[in-house]
Design a protein around this motif. Structure first.
Motif, mmCIF file in Angstrom:
data_model
loop_
_atom_site.group_PDB
_atom_site.id
_atom_site.type_symbol
_atom_site.label_atom_id
_atom_site.label_comp_id
_atom_site.label_asym_id
_atom_site.label_seq_id
_atom_site.Cartn_x
_atom_site.Cartn_y
_atom_site.Cartn_z
ATOM 1 N N LYS A 1 0.835 -1.425 -0.019
ATOM 2 C CA LYS A 1 0.109 -0.012 0.043
ATOM 3 C C LYS A 1 0.886 1.186 0.014
ATOM 4 O O LYS A 1 1.941 1.284 0.573
ATOM 5 C CB LYS A 1 -0.928 0.018 1.290
ATOM 6 N N MET A 2 0.363 2.212 -0.803
ATOM 7 C CA MET A 2 1.107 3.545 -0.944
ATOM 8 C C MET A 2 0.084 4.845 -0.849
ATOM 9 O O MET A 2 -1.030 4.401 -1.317
ATOM 10 C CB MET A 2 2.221 3.676 -2.221
ATOM 11 N N GLN A 3 0.334 5.791 -0.710
ATOM 12 C CA GLN A 3 -0.496 6.883 -0.435
ATOM 13 C C GLN A 3 -0.324 8.122 -1.640
ATOM 14 O O GLN A 3 0.740 8.500 -1.664
ATOM 15 C CB GLN A 3 -0.866 7.565 0.793
ATOM 16 N N SER A 4 -1.545 8.612 -2.010
ATOM 17 C CA SER A 4 -1.239 10.099 -2.586
ATOM 18 C C SER A 4 -2.517 10.670 -1.969
ATOM 19 O O SER A 4 -3.197 10.774 -2.206
ATOM 20 C CB SER A 4 -1.563 9.580 -4.221
ATOM 21 N N GLY A 5 -1.780 11.595 -1.264
ATOM 22 C CA GLY A 5 -2.662 12.308 -0.053
ATOM 23 C C GLY A 5 -3.662 11.662 0.684
ATOM 24 O O GLY A 5 -3.028 10.595 1.353
ATOM 25 N N GLU A 6 -4.794 11.402 0.484
ATOM 26 C CA GLU A 6 -5.839 10.597 1.245
ATOM 27 C C GLU A 6 -6.129 9.272 0.473
ATOM 28 O O GLU A 6 -6.721 8.434 0.818
ATOM 29 C CB GLU A 6 -7.181 11.478 1.506
ATOM 30 N N ILE A 7 -5.637 9.329 -0.646
ATOM 31 C CA ILE A 7 -6.027 8.298 -1.572
ATOM 32 C C ILE A 7 -4.810 7.113 -1.513
ATOM 33 O O ILE A 7 -3.792 7.283 -1.666
ATOM 34 C CB ILE A 7 -6.123 8.632 -3.196
ATOM 35 N N LEU B 1 3.451 9.147 -4.898
ATOM 36 C CA LEU B 1 3.104 8.211 -4.052
ATOM 37 C C LEU B 1 4.137 8.004 -2.969
ATOM 38 O O LEU B 1 5.456 8.153 -3.230
ATOM 39 C CB LEU B 1 2.944 6.611 -4.687
ATOM 40 N N THR B 2 3.493 8.207 -1.756
ATOM 41 C CA THR B 2 4.356 7.995 -0.709
ATOM 42 C C THR B 2 4.062 6.845 0.116
ATOM 43 O O THR B 2 3.111 6.095 0.022
ATOM 44 C CB THR B 2 4.230 9.270 0.327
ATOM 45 N N GLY B 3 4.942 6.358 0.993
ATOM 46 C CA GLY B 3 5.077 5.187 1.874
ATOM 47 C C GLY B 3 6.241 4.561 1.686
ATOM 48 O O GLY B 3 7.226 5.018 1.256
ATOM 49 N N VAL B 4 6.019 3.329 2.294
ATOM 50 C CA VAL B 4 7.359 2.327 1.957
ATOM 51 C C VAL B 4 7.241 1.867 0.456
ATOM 52 O O VAL B 4 6.416 1.007 0.252
ATOM 53 C CB VAL B 4 7.422 1.340 3.169
ATOM 54 N N LEU B 5 8.340 2.183 -0.235
ATOM 55 C CA LEU B 5 8.463 1.615 -1.588
ATOM 56 C C LEU B 5 8.848 0.299 -1.452
ATOM 57 O O LEU B 5 9.926 0.121 -0.808
ATOM 58 C CB LEU B 5 9.223 2.531 -2.568
ATOM 59 N N PRO B 6 8.338 -0.718 -2.098
ATOM 60 C CA PRO B 6 8.848 -2.015 -1.818
ATOM 61 C C PRO B 6 10.011 -2.466 -2.718
ATOM 62 O O PRO B 6 10.191 -1.562 -3.727
ATOM 63 C CB PRO B 6 7.780 -2.999 -2.222
ATOM 64 N N PRO B 7 11.008 -3.266 -2.281
ATOM 65 C CA PRO B 7 12.090 -3.576 -3.070
ATOM 66 C C PRO B 7 11.483 -3.937 -4.400
ATOM 67 O O PRO B 7 10.600 -4.916 -4.575
ATOM 68 C CB PRO B 7 12.692 -4.531 -2.392
ATOM 69 N N HIS B 8 12.089 -3.438 -5.576
ATOM 70 C CA HIS B 8 11.709 -4.158 -6.806
ATOM 71 C C HIS B 8 12.822 -4.374 -7.996
ATOM 72 O O HIS B 8 14.000 -3.587 -7.771
ATOM 73 C CB HIS B 8 10.815 -3.005 -7.547
ATOM 74 N N ALA B 9 12.806 -4.924 -8.830
ATOM 75 C CA ALA B 9 13.702 -5.145 -9.949
ATOM 76 C C ALA B 9 13.302 -4.032 -10.990
ATOM 77 O O ALA B 9 12.325 -3.483 -11.246
ATOM 78 C CB ALA B 9 13.646 -6.391 -10.530
ATOM 79 N N LYS B 10 14.583 -3.617 -11.780
ATOM 80 C CA LYS B 10 14.383 -2.621 -12.613
ATOM 81 C C LYS B 10 13.479 -3.032 -13.848
ATOM 82 O O LYS B 10 13.606 -4.371 -14.198
ATOM 83 C CB LYS B 10 15.827 -2.282 -13.089
#
Length: 91
Positions: free
Chosen positions: A5-11, A39-48
């Motif tokens: 889950k990530m956020q953009s303001g209240e969304i 988007l803010t929050g904890v960005l999950p580790p991801h591959a390029k």
């Protein structure tokens, strides 16, 4: 498949990762053609991402970001740097 889950303001947005660790979808209300979503929050580790066109990779490099999600059919692209994810309509 994992969901974060990530956020953009209240969304709230869902960031889906496939079994290879790549972001496979970003689910939420995408911006119109000229808009962007931060988007803010904890960005999950991801591959390029490996399937983005060269002009999109260059756009990202010029801004010090990586292409972390690309959907050419839906014209949706996300760029990541640190814990920040910016999504726009670009294909």
């Amino acid at each position: 498949m994992a969901t974060h889950k990530m956020q953009s303001g209240e969304i709230e947005f869902e960031v889906l990762l496939d079994d290879d660790g790549r972001i496979s979808d970003v689910v939420g209300p995408w911006p119109e053609a000229d808009g962007e979503v931060e988007l803010t929050g904890v960005l999950p580790p991801h591959a390029k991402v490996g399937n983005a066109p060269e002009h999109i990779n260059s756009f990202a490099e010029d801004r010090g970001m990586d292409v972390c999600f690309y959907d050419g059919d839906g014209c949706r692209t996300c760029f990541c740097v640190g814990e920040r994810m910016t999504c726009i309509r670009m294909c």
